[in-house]
Design a protein around this motif. Structure first.
Motif, mmCIF file in Angstrom:
data_model
loop_
_atom_site.group_PDB
_atom_site.id
_atom_site.type_symbol
_atom_site.label_atom_id
_atom_site.label_comp_id
_atom_site.label_asym_id
_atom_site.label_seq_id
_atom_site.Cartn_x
_atom_site.Cartn_y
_atom_site.Cartn_z
ATOM 1 N N ARG A 57 -11.487 2.292 -1.686
ATOM 2 C CA ARG A 57 -12.575 1.929 -1.138
ATOM 3 C C ARG A 57 -13.200 0.587 -1.765
ATOM 4 O O ARG A 57 -13.655 0.668 -3.035
ATOM 5 C CB ARG A 57 -13.515 2.908 -0.700
ATOM 6 C CG ARG A 57 -14.844 2.507 0.163
ATOM 7 C CD ARG A 57 -15.412 3.766 0.589
ATOM 8 N NE ARG A 57 -16.801 3.184 1.096
ATOM 9 C CZ ARG A 57 -17.560 3.902 1.674
ATOM 10 N NH1 ARG A 57 -17.589 5.296 1.722
ATOM 11 N NH2 ARG A 57 -18.754 3.506 2.210
ATOM 12 N N GLY A 94 0.839 -1.204 -0.022
ATOM 13 C CA GLY A 94 0.137 0.054 0.197
ATOM 14 C C GLY A 94 0.793 1.555 0.270
ATOM 15 O O GLY A 94 0.396 2.326 0.163
ATOM 16 N N THR A 137 -1.955 2.147 -3.904
ATOM 17 C CA THR A 137 -2.455 2.658 -2.629
ATOM 18 C C THR A 137 -4.011 2.355 -2.326
ATOM 19 O O THR A 137 -4.568 1.988 -3.182
ATOM 20 C CB THR A 137 -2.569 4.318 -2.564
ATOM 21 O OG1 THR A 137 -3.094 4.710 -3.836
ATOM 22 C CG2 THR A 137 -0.686 4.534 -2.819
ATOM 23 N N PRO A 138 -4.393 2.556 -1.093
ATOM 24 C CA PRO A 138 -5.775 2.244 -0.818
ATOM 25 C C PRO A 138 -6.964 2.743 -1.518
ATOM 26 O O PRO A 138 -6.939 3.949 -1.873
ATOM 27 C CB PRO A 138 -5.887 2.281 0.614
ATOM 28 C CG PRO A 138 -4.634 2.435 0.994
ATOM 29 C CD PRO A 138 -3.744 3.029 0.083
ATOM 30 N N LEU A 146 -10.039 -6.895 -4.811
ATOM 31 C CA LEU A 146 -10.021 -5.570 -4.307
ATOM 32 C C LEU A 146 -11.652 -4.950 -4.136
ATOM 33 O O LEU A 146 -11.789 -3.825 -3.359
ATOM 34 C CB LEU A 146 -9.280 -4.514 -5.127
ATOM 35 C CG LEU A 146 -7.679 -4.764 -4.881
ATOM 36 C CD1 LEU A 146 -6.917 -3.660 -5.541
ATOM 37 C CD2 LEU A 146 -7.125 -5.465 -3.889
ATOM 38 N N SER A 167 -4.126 -6.595 0.278
ATOM 39 C CA SER A 167 -4.275 -6.250 1.509
ATOM 40 C C SER A 167 -5.811 -5.507 1.627
ATOM 41 O O SER A 167 -6.185 -4.913 0.796
ATOM 42 C CB SER A 167 -3.347 -5.523 2.076
ATOM 43 O OG SER A 167 -1.840 -5.972 1.958
ATOM 44 N N LEU A 168 -6.310 -5.776 2.964
ATOM 45 C CA LEU A 168 -7.648 -5.045 3.161
ATOM 46 C C LEU A 168 -7.485 -4.334 4.553
ATOM 47 O O LEU A 168 -6.830 -4.814 5.440
ATOM 48 C CB LEU A 168 -8.703 -6.036 3.129
ATOM 49 C CG LEU A 168 -8.941 -7.126 2.026
ATOM 50 C CD1 LEU A 168 -10.014 -7.995 2.393
ATOM 51 C CD2 LEU A 168 -9.622 -6.224 0.947
ATOM 52 N N TRP A 191 -11.337 -0.735 2.906
ATOM 53 C CA TRP A 191 -10.289 -0.394 2.031
ATOM 54 C C TRP A 191 -9.397 -1.334 1.604
ATOM 55 O O TRP A 191 -9.032 -2.363 2.400
ATOM 56 C CB TRP A 191 -9.636 0.744 2.614
ATOM 57 C CG TRP A 191 -10.742 1.906 2.897
ATOM 58 C CD1 TRP A 191 -11.431 1.961 3.995
ATOM 59 C CD2 TRP A 191 -10.751 3.121 2.169
ATOM 60 N NE1 TRP A 191 -12.194 3.268 3.839
ATOM 61 C CE2 TRP A 191 -11.828 3.829 2.985
ATOM 62 C CE3 TRP A 191 -10.070 3.757 0.955
ATOM 63 C CZ2 TRP A 191 -12.499 5.191 2.512
ATOM 64 C CZ3 TRP A 191 -10.804 4.906 0.464
ATOM 65 C CH2 TRP A 191 -11.902 5.458 1.025
ATOM 66 N N ALA A 192 -9.058 -1.367 0.234
ATOM 67 C CA ALA A 192 -8.180 -2.266 -0.371
ATOM 68 C C ALA A 192 -6.974 -2.077 -1.279
ATOM 69 O O ALA A 192 -7.205 -0.773 -2.018
ATOM 70 C CB ALA A 192 -8.943 -3.491 -1.164
ATOM 71 N N TRP A 193 -6.003 -2.820 -1.451
ATOM 72 C CA TRP A 193 -4.826 -2.246 -2.431
ATOM 73 C C TRP A 193 -4.113 -3.611 -2.566
ATOM 74 O O TRP A 193 -4.061 -4.619 -1.915
ATOM 75 C CB TRP A 193 -3.893 -1.232 -1.480
ATOM 76 C CG TRP A 193 -3.467 -1.987 -0.331
ATOM 77 C CD1 TRP A 193 -1.966 -2.292 -0.021
ATOM 78 C CD2 TRP A 193 -3.891 -1.677 0.914
ATOM 79 N NE1 TRP A 193 -2.061 -2.459 1.001
ATOM 80 C CE2 TRP A 193 -2.969 -2.079 1.910
ATOM 81 C CE3 TRP A 193 -5.276 -1.292 1.301
ATOM 82 C CZ2 TRP A 193 -3.011 -2.325 3.298
ATOM 83 C CZ3 TRP A 193 -5.287 -1.164 2.735
ATOM 84 C CH2 TRP A 193 -4.450 -1.584 3.689
ATOM 85 N N LEU A 246 -4.358 6.141 5.501
ATOM 86 C CA LEU A 246 -5.327 5.452 6.275
ATOM 87 C C LEU A 246 -5.381 5.666 7.721
ATOM 88 O O LEU A 246 -4.181 5.706 8.365
ATOM 89 C CB LEU A 246 -4.735 4.107 6.042
ATOM 90 C CG LEU A 246 -5.519 3.048 4.902
ATOM 91 C CD1 LEU A 246 -5.079 1.737 4.943
ATOM 92 C CD2 LEU A 246 -7.051 3.240 4.903
#
Length: 564
Positions: A410, A348, A407-408, A397, A377-378, A387-389, A364
């Motif tokens: 939504r 991220g 980067t994150p 995602l 990742s979440l 949020w996810a990336w 974040l």
């Protein structure tokens, strides 16, 4: 306008919760009760909330939370939320605008507070003159030292000024020795454990319960071909594959029965990657062992470790996650930190080489938990958004695209989430209403929506409600319902669904004859379940001894792990 809610109480963060219903009646003078409260809370400087440290039939905050924030009245030690993680709004005036005045919880039968007991949660509030715009959201946490907030109900005051509102709920049957409740009083807006309104007030109350030795859901973890279990004393045992030292016993020899992780104590929770392990200690430090090819142990090296080492420079951690070759942590201030492989942006932080020590994910905040997929990742925020990336090859995602994100971003249309899990290429979220939603790869039916179609936005798992716990394996998924039953779906090549077959399932099936579950964990092709009595049961692939029953034969129905 929010309407008074009467219905089932959902045990989302941890375990079974009985029906929760408001106690009907007219507004009362603050402080009126229907049962004697035998303990008055004092301020706990560690938890940062009022706490009753001794077991009693009830716990009363007294005047400790009267008012709102540092300026809206005489509230001592504001904000009085666990870890001081949720500040109060600062608009308005004392006894003119919204505030929580007092929080009380007590058993309905006058016996001691204990897991599984029905209790009354009673909150005194001061409502604004236009009181129908006010709403009181009530939550509980089964473990005050590692809170995961579970929604109980929303109540609306019956008039302006001083009001007493009540609801019945059932204390979750597992968790820590100290549980907690949160009264979140807001002006307009939507329910949330930590809303951001300038008139909103949140206050927590922590209280001791009988039965501190009950098993914790966070004490169990399943790696790709191995397993971990934390005991009540805070030590850890491991079994299964050990080629990379992931069992933490100082060797690289696999074990078909549990062996002790060397030199590890005072552990709060455990988690696993593909072949590396993480433990969060009660002092907020993180310890790791196993494969370290991309710095996923966070010790500044790429050296395999067969016994635990401390992650460099990481303190005040409240949640951890790991997968394949990367690791994540949430700090008490709601920030997210990552380390390890970054080949697909899973850290991220943009496109970078592997990171051998933790780095902060920019942008974040307000995060309460994280989950790690294979290369993505979440993060779950306190407002219930996700949020996810990272890698997004089949929509894992959840942003409606197949575009990887560094980067994150939504997750589309997902709100009121309370728990997140992820594995190789799919993600699941548990919502406040006890439903489960999935997105990402679905080649084995692991999303449980009755198809094998990949989903780039969340879809509901078919026919599943009243869920309290979830987990994902490489291509299968697990859930526990509030009656202690276990449900499974997805790939079943080695019997990992535990239903006595090897038949793939595209919708959830119940594990036959299995009850009293507290938690589930899904590995590569095996599954674990923790029962209320502290025993662990396993099914699925067992070539490396990851079922912990002393054999290497796969099992299509749960067998007991040979824990001491």
């Amino acid at each position: 306008m929010w309407k008074q809610f009467t219905g089932a109480v959902l045990a989302v963060g941890l375990w079974a919760c009985g029906p929760g219903e408001t106690i009907e009646g007219q507004a009362e003078q603050p402080g009126a009760t229907t049962a004697a409260l035998t303990a008055t809370a004092s301020y706990d400087s560690t938890l940062k909330v009022p706490r009753c440290s001794g077991v009693a039939s009830g716990c009363d905050s007294g005047s400790l939370v009267n008012g709102r924030g540092p300026t809206m009245g005489p509230e001592l030690n504001a904000p009085n939320t666990l870890g001081a993680t949720c500040p109060d709004g600062t608009a308005g005036a004392y006894h003119n605008d919204e505030s929580v005045e007092r929080v009380k919880v007590y058993t309905t039968d006058g016996t001691d507070l204990a897991p599984g007991k029905q209790v009354t949660l009673e909150v005194d509030v001061w409502a604004w003159s236009s009181y129908t715009a006010d709403a009181l959201d009530l939550y509980y946490a089964a473990d005050a030292s590692n809170p995961a907030w579970t929604f109980i109900t929303t109540l609306v005051p019956a008039g302006a000024g001083a009001q007493t509102l009540r609801v019945n709920y059932t204390l979750p049957p597992s968790g820590g020795s100290t549980q907690a409740v949160r009264a979140a009083f807001r002006y307009m807006g939507s329910p949330g454990a930590c809303t951001g309104g300038s008139y909103d007030d949140r206050d927590d109350l922590a209280f001791a319960v009988v039965g501190a030795s009950l098993p914790k859901a966070s004490s169990l973890a399943a790696g790709y071909h191995y397993s971990l279990k934390m005991d009540q004393e805070g030590t850890v045992r491991a079994w299964g594959m050990n080629q990379q030292g992931q069992l933490g016993n100082g060797t690289t020899t696999q074990s078909t029965t549990p062996v002790g992780v060397v030199g590890l104590d005072n552990v709060e929770s455990v988690t696993t990657g593909e072949a590396h392990s993480l433990a969060l200690k009660k002092d907020g430090t993180v310890w790791t062992w196993g494969n370290n090819s991309h710095g996923q142990l966070g010790d500044g090296t790429t050296t395999i470790r067969t016994t635990p080492v401390q992650v460099v420079g990481l303190t005040n951690v409240v949640a951890i996650a790991a997968n394949k070759e990367h690791s994540l942590a949430v700090k008490q201030d709601g920030t997210v930190w990552t380390w390890g492989n970054n080949s697909h942006g899973q850290l991220g932080i943009g496109v970078t080489p592997p990171q051998y020590t933790p780095v902060q994910v920019a942008g974040l905040s307000g995060v309460m938990s994280v989950a790690a997929g294979g290369r993505f990742s979440l993060a779950l925020k306190q407002d219930g958004t996700v949020w996810a990336w990272g890698d997004n090859i089949c929509g894992q995602l959840g942003d409606g695209t197949l575009t990887s994100r560094y980067t994150p971003v939504r997750v589309t249309s997902l709100t009121q989430a309370t728990a997140l899990v992820a594995d190789s290429y799919h993600s699941l979220a548990l919502k406040q209403d006890g439903t489960v939603w999935g997105w990402g790869c679905n080649y084995s039916g692991q999303l449980g929506d009755g198809t094998t179609t990949d989903r780039a936005t969340p879809v509901r798992v078919s026919g599943l409600s009243g869920v309290t716990r979830i987990d994902t394996g490489s291509s299968h998924s697990l859930a526990v319902r509030n009656d202690g039953s276990v449900w499974a779906w997805g790939d079943n090549y080695a019997g990992q669904l535990g239903d006595g077959t090897t038949t793939l399932r595209i919708t959830p099936v119940q594990v036959p004859g299995f009850s009293g579950a507290v938690a589930v964990q899904a590995g590569g092709m095996h599954s674990l379940a923790l029962k209320l009595d502290g025993t662990v049961w396993a099914s699925g692939y067992n070539y490396y001894g990851q079922l912990g029953n002393g054999s290497n034969f796969e099992q299509h129905s749960p067998v007991k792990v040979l824990l001491p």
